[in-house]
Scaffold this motif. Structure first.
Motif, short mmCIF file in Angstrom:
data_model
loop_
_atom_site.label_atom_id
_atom_site.label_comp_id
_atom_site.label_asym_id
_atom_site.label_seq_id
_atom_site.Cartn_x
_atom_site.Cartn_y
_atom_site.Cartn_z
N ILE A 78 -9.80 10.06 5.02
CA ILE A 78 -8.81 10.76 4.18
C ILE A 78 -8.46 12.10 4.82
CG2 ILE A 78 -8.48 11.93 1.97
CD1 ILE A 78 -10.22 9.68 0.72
N ASN A 79 -9.48 12.84 5.23
CA ASN A 79 -9.23 14.15 5.82
C ASN A 79 -8.35 14.04 7.05
OD1 ASN A 79 -10.58 15.60 3.92
ND2 ASN A 79 -12.51 15.70 5.05
N ARG B 86 -16.51 20.54 1.62
CA ARG B 86 -16.92 19.14 1.72
C ARG B 86 -17.42 18.65 0.35
NH1 ARG B 86 -16.09 15.07 5.68
NH2 ARG B 86 -17.68 13.49 5.37
N HIS C 208 -14.15 15.08 -5.53
CA HIS C 208 -12.78 14.64 -5.80
C HIS C 208 -12.62 13.16 -5.46
CE1 HIS C 208 -8.44 14.19 -4.77
NE2 HIS C 208 -8.32 14.83 -5.90
N LEU C 209 -13.27 12.75 -4.37
CA LEU C 209 -13.24 11.33 -4.00
C LEU C 209 -13.89 10.48 -5.09
CD1 LEU C 209 -12.76 8.97 -1.99
CD2 LEU C 209 -14.93 9.57 -0.92
N LYS D 49 -6.19 11.67 7.73
CA LYS D 49 -4.82 11.32 7.38
C LYS D 49 -4.08 12.49 6.76
CE LYS D 49 -5.28 6.35 6.81
NZ LYS D 49 -4.66 5.89 8.05
N ARG E 183 -4.11 12.78 -0.91
CA ARG E 183 -5.45 12.21 -0.80
C ARG E 183 -5.49 10.82 -1.44
NH1 ARG E 183 -9.94 14.78 0.61
NH2 ARG E 183 -9.41 16.63 1.76
N LEU F 76 -14.91 7.15 4.17
CA LEU F 76 -13.65 7.34 3.45
C LEU F 76 -13.20 8.79 3.53
CD1 LEU F 76 -14.12 5.18 0.21
CD2 LEU F 76 -12.46 4.81 2.04
N LEU F 77 -14.16 9.68 3.35
CA LEU F 77 -13.84 11.10 3.33
C LEU F 77 -13.28 11.55 4.69
CD1 LEU F 77 -14.03 12.95 1.01
CD2 LEU F 77 -16.29 13.66 1.72
N ASP F 78 -13.93 11.10 5.75
CA ASP F 78 -13.45 11.45 7.09
C ASP F 78 -12.05 10.88 7.32
OD1 ASP F 78 -15.71 12.83 7.71
OD2 ASP F 78 -16.70 11.15 8.71
N GLN G 219 -18.71 6.27 1.58
CA GLN G 219 -17.97 7.42 1.10
C GLN G 219 -17.74 8.44 2.19
OE1 GLN G 219 -18.82 8.62 -3.14
NE2 GLN G 219 -20.57 7.34 -2.62
N SER G 220 -18.73 8.57 3.07
CA SER G 220 -18.57 9.51 4.15
C SER G 220 -17.46 9.05 5.09
CB SER G 220 -19.92 9.61 4.86
OG SER G 220 -19.78 10.12 6.11
N LEU H 292 -6.36 7.53 0.46
CA LEU H 292 -7.48 6.70 0.01
C LEU H 292 -7.10 5.23 0.00
CD1 LEU H 292 -10.29 6.24 -1.29
CD2 LEU H 292 -9.23 6.66 -3.51
N GLU I 97 -14.46 18.00 -1.80
CA GLU I 97 -13.78 16.77 -1.37
C GLU I 97 -14.54 15.53 -1.82
OE1 GLU I 97 -11.79 18.61 2.74
OE2 GLU I 97 -13.57 17.33 2.84
N GLU J 150 -24.02 14.79 1.57
CA GLU J 150 -23.54 13.60 0.89
C GLU J 150 -24.66 12.89 0.14
OE1 GLU J 150 -21.22 12.12 4.10
OE2 GLU J 150 -19.76 13.62 3.47
N MET K 206 -11.47 10.04 -7.83
CA MET K 206 -10.42 9.08 -7.51
C MET K 206 -10.94 7.65 -7.57
SD MET K 206 -7.97 10.60 -4.53
CE MET K 206 -9.19 10.70 -3.25
N LEU K 207 -12.15 7.46 -7.05
CA LEU K 207 -12.72 6.11 -7.03
C LEU K 207 -12.97 5.60 -8.44
CD1 LEU K 207 -15.22 6.44 -4.04
CD2 LEU K 207 -13.16 5.04 -4.11
#
Lengths: 543, 179
Positions: free
Chosen positions: B169-170, A45, A51-52, B172, B111, B165-167, B162-163, B115, A48, A13, A55-56
Motif C-alpha cells: 500500500i505504501n 507505521r 488503519h489497515l 502504491k 489507501r 500489504l502495508l509495504d 499484513q506487513s 488495498l 498505518e 507489527e 480497512m480490513l
C-alpha cells in the motif's frame, strides 16, 4: 539502538497484532510505548497498521476483491461513493443511493442503528484448506505425460493434493530436503513437506540427514526413512517391494498408526516384499530397477541437447522470414559481451547495447539468456521503419510481477505511433499505443500469476490493423482479444528499450518499470501472425 | 431531533458526508482506541455529536478534518475515564500519535484503492485467513483451533500478510504521489 530497521518494524507489527487481539501483556505494552516514543517512524507505521486493520474489518474489503463487484448489498457499505476504482464505482453508487433513500425515510435513531450494522460472519463460507502451500518443487522431468488437471513441469511448485503421472520421469525436491525420482505410471498424493502417499508407481528417494523421518505411505505399507536412499515400487493391487540402497528404513503395516508390532527395520542392500494382503517379508532380491537422480539427469541432458538442436534449426527459418523486423536469440557474443546480436537480415544498426543485465542460462543448458534485476538493467535498441501491424513474441522467465507496469519492449518516451509492450502487476499483458487520438490500452485477461513465476513462458501480442484487433497470447493460448477502433496510422519505434523504459527528460521524474526476470528470445514481426503461427512458435521453443 | 420535512435536506447532506467519511473516521479512532468494540461505540457517539453540531459545520469545508477533531476530544475523554487501557499514552505521546493518525486517514481513499490491488497479491488461503480474522471478527485462538494449528503460527502468518500489504500500500500510495 543497534537493531536494523526491519527488526523494529517486524517487532512493531507483532506487538500491534497482540494489541489488536487484546492479548498485549504489560511488558509488551511497555515495549510498544518505548518503541513509539523512541524509534523514528514507529508512530507512522503504527498508525498505518491500525488503519489497515480498520480497512480490513470493513465488509467486503477482503472477500469483495474479486473482479466482480457485489451489487446492492446493504452491509457492503463502501465509504467512498466516488472511489477511483473503476470496477466498483457502479456498485458503490448504488449502495450509496440505497443508503441515502433509507436515511431519508428513517428517523435519526434508525439511521444511526443502520449505519453501524456490522456484518455477521457466515461460518459456512470458511473453508478449511487455508494452508494450501507448496511442499516440493519439480527439478527435473523427462518425457512426462499427465492424466488429470495437475501437470507438473520443471520449476512448478507442488501443493498438497493428488497428481497422476501417466508416463515419464520426474524429480521432486521436498522442502524438508528429500529428493524423489518418480517413474510413471504413478498416482501420488502430496501431504506435506515430509510425507508422500504413493497409491501406485515406482520411486527412488534420497533422504539427507536434515530430512530424516520422510515417510512414504502406500496402500499396504508405511515407510519411514531414517536418513538414507531407498526405492519403492507399488503395484495396482497394493503389493509393493522396497529396496534400501543406503542407510536404514522402518516399515509399518498401513493403517496401524505406526504400531510397534508391525514395525520392521531394514538396512543397506536389504529389502522387503509386501503382499497384496499386507504381509511384510524380508527379501534380498532387488526385483526392479529404480532410476536414480543422476540417471535422470543424464536422460534429461540428452533430451536438452536434442531440444536445443531442434530449436537452432527452427531459428534459422525464423531469421529467413521476411516478416521479421528484429530478432534477438540472446546468445552471448564471444567478442563483445555487452552487445546483443541481432540476427535479422541486415545491418549492425539493429544490435542492442546491454546496460547492466547479467548473462545467464536460458531455456536449455548451453543456451544463454539475459537476466534483468536492477532498476537500471536494460538493452537499448534503435529500430527503424514504420509498420501498419506488429507481432511481438518473446520467451521470458518472469521472477516477479513487482511493479505496477513492467517493461517488455518500450519506446523511449511515448509519442504518437509508439507502442509500449508491457505487463501489469495483476498478471495482464498490455499493449499501450499512443495514437493520433490519444493513449489506447489493449490488455489481456489477468492470466499470469505466481504459478508462472520462475518458469519459461512464451508471451505474444499481435496488433493486426487489417482485421482491426489486438490479440494477446500466453504459451500459445489466446488470453484476450480487443477491437481496434482508431483510424489507421503508422506504428514506429526509433529509440527503444528491452526490459525497461528510457524516459526522456520531459517525462521526469523517472518512472520505474524494470522487468524482473530473464529473456532468452525476442522477435518483432512487421506483420500480423496468425494464431496457429503463434502456437507453432510456442511449440518449437518449448523447453 | 425529529426530522421534519424542513430538515430533509439537512439530513441528506449530513448522511451523505457521514457515509463518505465514516470509515475514514473509524480508522482514525481505532488507531487511538485499539479496541474494535470501543471504536464502534465511539464512532457512534462522535456521529451523534457531529449531527448535533452540524449547524456549525460550514458546507464546503473538510468534514473529515472536523470529524477527526471532534473524535480526538471524545477519545481523550474516553481514555481518561478508563481504569486501564492496553496501551497507556501520556498527553504528548497521544497528540503525536493522533497527528500521525490524521495524516494516514487523509490518505484513506488512496489507501483503500491500493488495498484492493494489493490484496490480489495475497493468495486465496491468505485472503480467507484475513477474512475470518477481520471481516468475521473471529479470534486467533478459534481460527487456530479450527485449523489445528498453533496460535503462534496463525499470528505469524497474519503478521506476515499484513506487513506485506502495508509495504505494498505504501509503495502504491507513494507512486501515486509521484506519477
Amino acid at each position: 539502538m543497534n537493531q536494523s530497521s526491519d527488526n523494529w518494524e517486524t517487532r512493531l507489527e507483532e506487538l500491534v497484532g497482540a494489541l489488536r487481539d487484546d492479548s498485549l501483556s504489560d511488558d509488551q505494552s511497555v515495549e510498544l510505548q518505548n518503541l513509539l516514543k523512541t524509534q523514528p517512524g514507529a508512530r507512522r507505521r503504527f498508525a498505518e497498521a491500525m488503519h489497515l486493520s480498520a480497512m480490513l474489518g470493513d465488509a467486503g474489503a477482503i472477500s469483495g476483491t474479486g473482479f466482480q463487484p457485489v451489487v446492492g448489498e446493504f452491509t457492503g457499505v463502501q465509504p467512498v461513493p466516488h472511489s477511483k476504482s473503476t470496477s466498483n464505482t457502479l456498485a458503490d453508487t448504488r449502495r450509496f443511493r440505497t443508503i441515502a433513500m433509507i436515511l431519508l425515510a428513517s428517523s435519526a435513531t434508525i439511521l444511526f442503528a443502520m449505519l453501524w450494522a456490522r456484518p455477521q460472519g457466515v461460518e459456512d463460507d470458511f473453508h478449511v484448506e487455508l494452508f494450501d502451500e507448496g511442499v516440493a518443487v519439480v527439478t527435473q522431468s523427462y518425457d512426462t505425460r499427465w492424466t488429470g488437471k495437475t501437470q507438473l513441469q520443471v520449476g512448478s511448485s507442488v501443493s498438497p493434493g493428488k497428481v497422476e503421472l501417466q508416463s515419464g520421469l520426474i524429480q521432486l525436491e521436498f522442502y524438508r530436503g528429500a529428493v524423489v525420482v518418480v517413474e510413471g505410471p504413478a498416482e501420488l498424493e502430496f501431504v506435506n513437506a515430509d510425507r508422500l502417499i504413493c497409491r501406485r508407481g515406482r520411486l527412488r528417494a534420497h533422504v539427507p540427514p536434515q530430512a530424516e523421518g520422510f515417510a512414504v505411505v502406500s496402500p499396504n505399507v508405511e515407510l519411514v526413512d531414517l536418513g538414507t536412499e531407498f526405492g519403492m515400487d507399488v503395484a495396482d493391487d497394493g503389493s509393493a517391494s522396497v529396496h534400501v540402497f543406503d542407510g536404514k528404513v522402518e516399515l509399518y503395516e498401513s493403517g496401524t498408526d505406526r504400531s510397534a508390532e508391525t514395525r520392521q527395520e531394514f538396512t543397506e542392500t536389504e529389502g522387503a516384499l509386501v503382499s497384496a494382503g499386507g504381509k511384510i517379508v524380508a527379501s534380498k532380491t532387488k526385483l526392479v530397477e529404480f532410476v536414480s537422480s543422476s540417471e535422470l539427469l543424464q536422460l534429461a541432458s540428452a533430451r536438452n541437447t536434442a531440444r536445443l538442436q531442434q530449436w537452432k534449426s527452427k531459428r534459422q527459418s525464423l531469421i529467413d522470414d521476411p516478416r521479421v523486423a528484429i530478432h534477438y536469440s540472446f546468445e552471448k557474443d564471444p567478442i563483445s559481451s555487452r552487445l546483443l546480436r541481432s540476427h535479422a537480415s541486415d545491418s549492425l544498426r539493429l544490435d542492442g547495447a546491454i546496460i547492466g543485465c547479467r548473462w545467464t542460462e536460458g531455456r536449455w543448458l548451453g543456451k544463454n539468456a539475459l537476466e534483468f534485476k536492477h532498476p537500471g538493467d536494460r538493452v537499448r535498441l534503435q529500430i527503424p521503419g514504420e509498420f501498419d501491424s506488429l507481432t511481438y513474441s518473446a520467451w521470458v522467465r518472469i521472477d516477479g510481477l513487482d511493479r505496477p507496469f513492467i517493461a517488455l519492449v518500450l519506446t523511449n518516451g511515448y509519442e504518437v505511433g509508439e507502442p509500449h509492450w508491457q505487463l501489469r502487476d495483476d498478471g495482464r499483458l498490455l499493449l499501450g499505443i499512443q495514437t493520433p487520438s490519444g493513449h489506447v490500452a489493449y490488455d489481456s485477461k489477468p492470466v499470469l500469476n505466481i504459478k508462472h513465476l520462475g518458469r519459461w513462458t512464451h508471451l505474444a501480442t499481435v496488433y493486426d490493423s487489417d482485421s482491426a484487433r489486438v490479440t494477446h497470447y500466453i504459451n500459445g493460448e489466446s488470453v484476450g482479444v480487443s477491437p481496434i477502433t482508431t483510424d489507421n496510422f503508422k506504428l514506429r519505434f526509433g529509440e527503444t528499450e528491452i526490459g525497461n523504459w528510457g524516459t526522456p527528460a520531459k517525462y521526469s521524474p523517472q518512472k520505474i518499470r524494470n522487468f524482473n526476470g530473464q529473456i532468452d528470445e525476442l522477435t518483432i514481426f512487421g506483420k500480423p501472425l496468425t494464431a496457429s503461427e503463434i502456437r507453432a512458435i510456442y511449440a518449437d521453443g518449448l523447453r | 431531533m425529529p426530522p421534519s420535512t424542513h430538515d430533509d435536506e439537512k439530513v441528506e447532506q449530513f448522511s451523505r458526508l457521514l457515509v463518505a467519511n465514516q470509515r475514514r473516521l473509524y480508522g482514525f479512532i481505532l488507531t487511538l482506541v485499539h479496541d474494535r468494540a470501543a471504536a464502534d461505540d465511539i464512532l457512534q457517539d462522535v456521529s451523534s455529536l457531529l449531527w448535533q453540531k452540524f449547524d456549525k459545520f460550514e458546507p464546503g469545508t473538510d468534514f473529515a478534518a472536523w470529524g477527526m477533531a471532534v473524535s480526538r476530544l471524545t477519545i481523550l475523554n474516553w481514555r481518561r475515564k478508563q481504569k486501564k487501557v492496553p496501551l497507556p499514552l501520556d498527553d504528548q505521546q497521544f497528540a503525536l500519535l493522533a497527528d500521525e493518525a490524521v495524516a494516514v486517514s487523509c490518505q484513506h481513499e488512496s489507501r483503500q484503492v491500493a488495498l484492493r490491488e494489493c490484496l490480489q497479491k495475497v493468495d486465496a488461503s491468505g485472503r480467507e485467513l484475513l477474512a475470518s480474522r477481520f471481516e468475521m471478527s473471529r479470534s486467533v485462538a478459534s481460527i487456530a483451533e479450527q485449523l489445528g494449528r498453533s496460535r503462534v503460527a496463525i499470528y505469524k502468518r497474519l503478521n506476515r500478510i499484513q506487513s506485506l500489504l502495508l509495504d505494498c500500500i505504501n509503495e502504491k500510495v507513494q507512486e501515486e504521489g509521484v506519477l
